[in-house]
Design a protein around this motif. Structure first.
Motif, PDB file in Angstrom:
ATOM      1  N   LEU A  34       0.870  -1.175   0.000  1.00 50.53           N
ATOM      2  CA  LEU A  34       0.000   0.000   0.000  1.00 50.53           C
ATOM      3  C   LEU A  34       0.906   1.223   0.000  1.00 50.53           C
ATOM      4  O   LEU A  34       1.659   1.453   0.951  1.00 50.53           O
ATOM      5  N   TRP A  35       0.850   1.997  -1.076  1.00 53.10           N
ATOM      6  CA  TRP A  35       1.761   3.113  -1.298  1.00 53.10           C
ATOM      7  C   TRP A  35       1.065   4.459  -1.139  1.00 53.10           C
ATOM      8  O   TRP A  35      -0.045   4.643  -1.626  1.00 53.10           O
ATOM      9  N   GLU A  36       1.771   5.395  -0.533  1.00 48.57           N
ATOM     10  CA  GLU A  36       1.452   6.817  -0.579  1.00 48.57           C
ATOM     11  C   GLU A  36       2.589   7.415  -1.409  1.00 48.57           C
ATOM     12  O   GLU A  36       3.762   7.290  -1.044  1.00 48.57           O
ATOM     13  N   ILE A  37       2.239   8.032  -2.538  1.00 46.08           N
ATOM     14  CA  ILE A  37       3.254   8.502  -3.479  1.00 46.08           C
ATOM     15  C   ILE A  37       3.079  10.000  -3.688  1.00 46.08           C
ATOM     16  O   ILE A  37       1.982  10.471  -4.022  1.00 46.08           O
ATOM     17  N   ALA A  38       4.156  10.743  -3.496  1.00 52.27           N
ATOM     18  CA  ALA A  38       4.115  12.201  -3.647  1.00 52.27           C
ATOM     19  C   ALA A  38       4.095  12.584  -5.125  1.00 52.27           C
ATOM     20  O   ALA A  38       4.778  11.963  -5.955  1.00 52.27           O
ATOM     21  N   ALA A  39       3.321  13.612  -5.442  1.00 54.01           N
ATOM     22  CA  ALA A  39       3.246  14.124  -6.809  1.00 54.01           C
ATOM     23  C   ALA A  39       4.648  14.411  -7.338  1.00 54.01           C
ATOM     24  O   ALA A  39       5.497  14.955  -6.620  1.00 54.01           O
ATOM     25  N   GLY A  40       4.894  14.013  -8.584  1.00 51.56           N
ATOM     26  CA  GLY A  40       6.186  14.245  -9.217  1.00 51.56           C
ATOM     27  C   GLY A  40       7.208  13.151  -8.980  1.00 51.56           C
ATOM     28  O   GLY A  40       8.258  13.136  -9.632  1.00 51.56           O
ATOM     29  N   SER A  41       6.932  12.224  -8.073  1.00 49.35           N
ATOM     30  CA  SER A  41       7.877  11.134  -7.791  1.00 49.35           C
ATOM     31  C   SER A  41       7.911  10.158  -8.957  1.00 49.35           C
ATOM     32  O   SER A  41       6.890   9.881  -9.584  1.00 49.35           O
ATOM     33  N   THR A  42       9.119   9.644  -9.237  1.00 45.66           N
ATOM     34  CA  THR A  42       9.265   8.728 -10.367  1.00 45.66           C
ATOM     35  C   THR A  42       9.696   7.348  -9.909  1.00 45.66           C
ATOM     36  O   THR A  42      10.504   7.196  -8.991  1.00 45.66           O
ATOM     37  N   LEU A  43       9.132   6.362 -10.573  1.00 48.24           N
ATOM     38  CA  LEU A  43       9.490   4.964 -10.380  1.00 48.24           C
ATOM     39  C   LEU A  43      10.474   4.605 -11.483  1.00 48.24           C
ATOM     40  O   LEU A  43      10.116   4.642 -12.670  1.00 48.24           O
ATOM     41  N   PRO A  44      11.733   4.300 -11.136  1.00 40.69           N
ATOM     42  CA  PRO A  44      12.728   3.992 -12.176  1.00 40.69           C
ATOM     43  C   PRO A  44      12.333   2.746 -12.982  1.00 40.69           C
ATOM     44  O   PRO A  44      11.657   1.849 -12.463  1.00 40.69           O
ATOM     45  N   GLU A  45      12.786   2.704 -14.218  1.00 40.87           N
ATOM     46  CA  GLU A  45      12.517   1.520 -15.037  1.00 40.87           C
ATOM     47  C   GLU A  45      13.168   0.295 -14.403  1.00 40.87           C
ATOM     48  O   GLU A  45      14.326   0.341 -13.970  1.00 40.87           O
ATOM     49  N   HIS A  46      12.410  -0.796 -14.375  1.00 45.24           N
ATOM     50  CA  HIS A  46      12.902  -2.041 -13.797  1.00 45.24           C
ATOM     51  C   HIS A  46      12.009  -3.183 -14.272  1.00 45.24           C
ATOM     52  O   HIS A  46      11.003  -2.968 -14.946  1.00 45.24           O
ATOM     53  N   SER A  47      12.385  -4.387 -13.925  1.00 42.36           N
ATOM     54  CA  SER A  47      11.548  -5.564 -14.160  1.00 42.36           C
ATOM     55  C   SER A  47      11.804  -6.541 -13.025  1.00 42.36           C
ATOM     56  O   SER A  47      12.787  -6.420 -12.291  1.00 42.36           O
ATOM     57  N   HIS A  48      10.903  -7.484 -12.869  1.00 43.77           N
ATOM     58  CA  HIS A  48      11.043  -8.531 -11.849  1.00 43.77           C
ATOM     59  C   HIS A  48      10.234  -9.738 -12.297  1.00 43.77           C
ATOM     60  O   HIS A  48       9.375  -9.621 -13.184  1.00 43.77           O
ATOM     61  N   HIS A  49      10.504 -10.870 -11.700  1.00 47.82           N
ATOM     62  CA  HIS A  49       9.834 -12.107 -12.125  1.00 47.82           C
ATOM     63  C   HIS A  49       8.417 -12.229 -11.569  1.00 47.82           C
ATOM     64  O   HIS A  49       7.730 -13.212 -11.835  1.00 47.82           O
ATOM     65  N   HIS A  50       7.966 -11.230 -10.832  1.00 41.05           N
ATOM     66  CA  HIS A  50       6.630 -11.261 -10.240  1.00 41.05           C
ATOM     67  C   HIS A  50       5.584 -10.699 -11.198  1.00 41.05           C
ATOM     68  O   HIS A  50       5.836  -9.695 -11.859  1.00 41.05           O
ATOM     69  N   GLU A  51       4.408 -11.322 -11.234  1.00 36.74           N
ATOM     70  CA  GLU A  51       3.259 -10.669 -11.839  1.00 36.74           C
ATOM     71  C   GLU A  51       2.820  -9.596 -10.852  1.00 36.74           C
ATOM     72  O   GLU A  51       2.893  -9.789  -9.638  1.00 36.74           O
ATOM     73  N   GLN A  52       2.398  -8.445 -11.344  1.00 36.45           N
ATOM     74  CA  GLN A  52       2.042  -7.313 -10.483  1.00 36.45           C
ATOM     75  C   GLN A  52       0.702  -6.750 -10.926  1.00 36.45           C
ATOM     76  O   GLN A  52       0.494  -6.482 -12.108  1.00 36.45           O
ATOM     77  N   VAL A  53      -0.203  -6.560  -9.970  1.00 37.60           N
ATOM     78  CA  VAL A  53      -1.472  -5.904 -10.243  1.00 37.60           C
ATOM     79  C   VAL A  53      -1.460  -4.571  -9.510  1.00 37.60           C
ATOM     80  O   VAL A  53      -1.221  -4.522  -8.307  1.00 37.60           O
ATOM     81  N   VAL A  54      -1.678  -3.486 -10.262  1.00 39.89           N
ATOM     82  CA  VAL A  54      -1.651  -2.126  -9.731  1.00 39.89           C
ATOM     83  C   VAL A  54      -3.092  -1.626  -9.650  1.00 39.89           C
ATOM     84  O   VAL A  54      -3.793  -1.614 -10.660  1.00 39.89           O
ATOM     85  N   HIS A  55      -3.515  -1.228  -8.451  1.00 41.13           N
ATOM     86  CA  HIS A  55      -4.860  -0.659  -8.257  1.00 41.13           C
ATOM     87  C   HIS A  55      -4.670   0.757  -7.727  1.00 41.13           C
ATOM     88  O   HIS A  55      -4.191   0.942  -6.617  1.00 41.13           O
ATOM     89  N   THR A  92      -0.058  13.335  -9.677  1.00 45.20           N
ATOM     90  CA  THR A  92      -0.618  13.982  -8.488  1.00 45.20           C
ATOM     91  C   THR A  92      -0.206  13.126  -7.299  1.00 45.20           C
ATOM     92  O   THR A  92       0.392  12.057  -7.482  1.00 45.20           O
ATOM     93  N   ASN A  93      -0.530  13.541  -6.101  1.00 47.62           N
ATOM     94  CA  ASN A  93      -0.376  12.629  -4.964  1.00 47.62           C
ATOM     95  C   ASN A  93      -1.230  11.408  -5.248  1.00 47.62           C
ATOM     96  O   ASN A  93      -2.356  11.527  -5.746  1.00 47.62           O
ATOM     97  N   CYS A  94      -0.680  10.223  -4.962  1.00 52.64           N
ATOM     98  CA  CYS A  94      -1.376   8.977  -5.290  1.00 52.64           C
ATOM     99  C   CYS A  94      -1.421   8.026  -4.095  1.00 52.64           C
ATOM    100  O   CYS A  94      -0.535   8.057  -3.233  1.00 52.64           O
ATOM    101  N   ARG A  95      -2.417   7.190  -4.134  1.00 56.09           N
ATOM    102  CA  ARG A  95      -2.529   6.068  -3.197  1.00 56.09           C
ATOM    103  C   ARG A  95      -2.761   4.836  -4.063  1.00 56.09           C
ATOM    104  O   ARG A  95      -3.743   4.763  -4.802  1.00 56.09           O
ATOM    105  N   ILE A  96      -1.817   3.899  -3.996  1.00 53.49           N
ATOM    106  CA  ILE A  96      -1.823   2.721  -4.868  1.00 53.49           C
ATOM    107  C   ILE A  96      -1.660   1.459  -4.032  1.00 53.49           C
ATOM    108  O   ILE A  96      -0.872   1.421  -3.087  1.00 53.49           O
ATOM    109  N   MET A  97      -2.388   0.408  -4.418  1.00 49.07           N
ATOM    110  CA  MET A  97      -2.169  -0.934  -3.869  1.00 49.07           C
ATOM    111  C   MET A  97      -1.571  -1.776  -4.985  1.00 49.07           C
ATOM    112  O   MET A  97      -2.153  -1.902  -6.064  1.00 49.07           O
ATOM    113  N   ASP A  98      -0.378  -2.330  -4.721  1.00 47.24           N
ATOM    114  CA  ASP A  98       0.235  -3.301  -5.628  1.00 47.24           C
ATOM    115  C   ASP A  98       0.091  -4.682  -5.000  1.00 47.24           C
ATOM    116  O   ASP A  98       0.297  -4.841  -3.790  1.00 47.24           O
TER     117      ASP A  98
END
Length: 122
Positions: A34-55, A92-98
């Motif tokens: 469960l993420w609280e993400i500040a507006a303007g924050s960047t997630l660097p490019e990456h990969s992983h062996h996990h399937e990921q569902v972003v809500h 924007t400011n975000c709230r995400i569940m991965d």
């Protein structure tokens, strides 16, 4: 934690990368972030062996998966296949569940080593 009710409020938040503060819970086979993400924050490019569902619960988030960029709005869900290269940016400011399958052992141990490791190489 199978067969237990898990309580987000009892999980200590951790900053994994600048602007991304997460709380992590794990079942036998999945990790919930469960993420609280500040507006303007960047997630660097990456990969992983996990399937990921972003809500995306709140905000607007720009996600690029395998070169295709899309804008997520509150209430949208996107499934990222295992091993897909992806990155993103909070518009924007975000709230995400991965949700990850299988369990993200790096999140159980502390930080997202896949994200941090990939960003350090780039």
């Amino acid at each position: 934690m199978p067969n237990e009710i898990m309580d987000w409020s009892k999980v200590t938040p951790r900053t994994v990368i600048p602007g991304f503060v997460g709380r992590f819970l794990h079942s036998d086979t999945m990790t919930f972030a469960l993420w609280e993400i500040a507006a303007g924050s960047t997630l660097p490019e990456h990969s992983h062996h996990h399937e990921q569902v972003v809500h995306l619960y709140e905000g607007e988030f720009e996600m690029t998966v395998e070169g295709k960029t899309m804008r997520m709005l509150a209430g949208t869900v996107f499934a990222i296949p295992a091993n897909a290269r992806h990155h993103g940016r909070a518009l924007t400011n975000c709230r995400i569940m991965d949700v990850f399958y299988p369990v993200r052992e790096d999140y159980r141990e502390g930080a997202g080593k896949t994200i941090i490791g990939d960003a350090a190489r780039d």
